[in-house]
Design an enzyme around this catalytic site. Structure first.
Site, PDB file in Angstrom:
ATOM      1  N   GLY A  20       0.992  -1.275  -0.042  1.00  0.00           N
ATOM      2  CA  GLY A  20      -0.130   0.131  -0.026  1.00  0.00           C
ATOM      3  C   GLY A  20       1.028   1.274  -0.064  1.00  0.00           C
ATOM      4  O   GLY A  20       1.791   1.263  -0.730  1.00  0.00           O
ATOM      5  N   ASP A  67       6.995  -5.669  15.045  1.00  0.00           N
ATOM      6  CA  ASP A  67       5.725  -5.455  15.529  1.00  0.00           C
ATOM      7  C   ASP A  67       5.697  -4.162  16.282  1.00  0.00           C
ATOM      8  O   ASP A  67       6.547  -3.952  17.414  1.00  0.00           O
ATOM      9  CB  ASP A  67       5.182  -6.543  16.406  1.00  0.00           C
ATOM     10  CG  ASP A  67       3.673  -6.313  16.829  1.00  0.00           C
ATOM     11  OD1 ASP A  67       3.334  -4.974  16.892  1.00  0.00           O
ATOM     12  OD2 ASP A  67       3.143  -7.118  17.059  1.00  0.00           O
ATOM     13  N   TYR A 161     -11.347   3.886  14.610  1.00  0.00           N
ATOM     14  CA  TYR A 161     -10.573   4.407  13.628  1.00  0.00           C
ATOM     15  C   TYR A 161     -10.228   5.976  13.766  1.00  0.00           C
ATOM     16  O   TYR A 161      -9.266   6.645  13.853  1.00  0.00           O
ATOM     17  CB  TYR A 161     -10.877   3.925  12.154  1.00  0.00           C
ATOM     18  CG  TYR A 161      -9.906   4.470  11.160  1.00  0.00           C
ATOM     19  CD1 TYR A 161      -8.419   3.950  11.151  1.00  0.00           C
ATOM     20  CD2 TYR A 161     -10.041   5.546  10.225  1.00  0.00           C
ATOM     21  CE1 TYR A 161      -7.782   4.365   9.791  1.00  0.00           C
ATOM     22  CE2 TYR A 161      -9.389   5.972   9.340  1.00  0.00           C
ATOM     23  CZ  TYR A 161      -8.271   5.325   9.167  1.00  0.00           C
ATOM     24  OH  TYR A 161      -7.166   5.628   8.063  1.00  0.00           O
ATOM     25  N   LYS A 165      -6.952   7.996  14.760  1.00  0.00           N
ATOM     26  CA  LYS A 165      -6.417   9.015  13.902  1.00  0.00           C
ATOM     27  C   LYS A 165      -6.442  10.229  14.351  1.00  0.00           C
ATOM     28  O   LYS A 165      -5.469  11.219  14.235  1.00  0.00           O
ATOM     29  CB  LYS A 165      -7.100   8.768  12.747  1.00  0.00           C
ATOM     30  CG  LYS A 165      -6.643   7.406  11.945  1.00  0.00           C
ATOM     31  CD  LYS A 165      -5.132   7.211  11.592  1.00  0.00           C
ATOM     32  CE  LYS A 165      -4.700   5.799  10.898  1.00  0.00           C
ATOM     33  NZ  LYS A 165      -3.327   5.626  10.707  1.00  0.00           N
ATOM     34  N   THR A 196      -4.936   1.298  -3.539  1.00  0.00           N
ATOM     35  CA  THR A 196      -4.023   0.336  -3.363  1.00  0.00           C
ATOM     36  C   THR A 196      -4.418  -0.823  -3.936  1.00  0.00           C
ATOM     37  O   THR A 196      -5.642  -1.217  -4.305  1.00  0.00           O
ATOM     38  CB  THR A 196      -3.435   0.388  -1.937  1.00  0.00           C
ATOM     39  OG1 THR A 196      -4.403  -0.136  -0.995  1.00  0.00           O
ATOM     40  CG2 THR A 196      -3.349   1.881  -1.411  1.00  0.00           C
TER      41      THR A 196
END
Length: 256
Positions: A20, A67, A161, A165, A196
């Site tokens: 992506g 990670d 989300y 964000k 993407t």
């Protein structure tokens, strides 16, 4: 002619660089001469991308399985970068996820998972890589937030989300305020919907094509490469007086 985007000799660390937008930005930096550190969890994709980018652009590329929610792994990644390159100039906090669903149905686990990756991971990487930037009295940190860190939406439920964000957006301001004295700029890019490999089928659906026509002034979704110039500008040694900014690249979605 001056190449204001020249990154020759710089070392850029990019999280979530296996697919992506992260992979697109990695190629854009390599095209401008930057050596790269690609961080993600999938070793096969990292090694594949590292080999392809090194061969195409002639730069050094270090793939690191990491990670970003595990502090010890991030610390180890920092040590590997310093051992290989001796410096860290640019950090792009791109790794993220996206919990989708009506807020009333989102589980505690989903919400925590979103915050863990999108917000906590961004903080941990900034803190650990930032320590080296503080020592060097120079750095460029670019957080990949989202236009949904700036506004809500009526298209699809994704409250976790938005929350994560939105946190990245104000974290960007806070860190810019703290670290300006060290010569470190901290900015965020707030992308809209971009094509993407993972999103093309969804965005080309009749529903999302209608959404684009009704909600985006430019009437379409972002194409490959249209995020790169902003990332290059914020990463450039020339962008000395830009910090604490959250730049929406969304075709105008958030302006109407």
């Amino acid at each position: 002619m001056n190449n204001y985007f020249n990154l020759s000799g710089q070392v850029a660390v990019i999280t979530g660089a296996s697919v992506g937008l992260g992979l697109q930005m990695a190629k854009a930096f390599a095209r401008q001469g930057a050596n790269l550190v690609l961080l993600a969890r999938r070793q096969n994709l990292l090694e594949q991308n590292a080999k392809a980018i090194a061969e195409e652009f002639g730069v050094e590329v270090l793939p690191v399985v990491c990670d970003i929610t595990v502090t010890e792994q991030v610390k180890q990644a920092v040590e590997r970068v310093i051992a290989r390159f001796g410096r860290i100039d640019i950090l792009v906090n791109n790794a993220g996820t996206g919990a989708v669903g009506p807020a009333e149905e989102v589980s505690d686990e989903q919400f925590r998972h979103e915050m863990e990756i999108d917000l906590f991971g961004t903080f941990v990487c900034s803190r650990e890589f930032g320590k080296r930037m503080i020592e060097a009295r120079y750095g460029r940190i670019i957080n990949i937030a989202s236009m949904y860190g700036l506004v809500g939406n009526m298209i699809i439920g994704s409250a976790p989300y938005h929350a994560a964000k939105g946190g990245v957006v104000n974290f960007t301001r806070a860190l810019a305020g703290e670290w300006g004295k060290y010569g470190i700029t901290v900015n965020s890019i707030c992308p809209g919907y971009f094509y993407t490999d993972l999103t093309t089928a969804t965005l080309d659906s009749d529903f999302f094509q209608d959404v684009a026509k009704r909600n985006i002034p430019l009437g379409r979704y972002g194409r490959e490469g249209e995020l790169d110039t902003c990332a290059l500008f914020l990463a450039s040694p020339q962008s000395t007086y830009v910090t604490g900014q959250n730049i929406a690249i969304d075709g105008g979605y958030t302006c109407v």
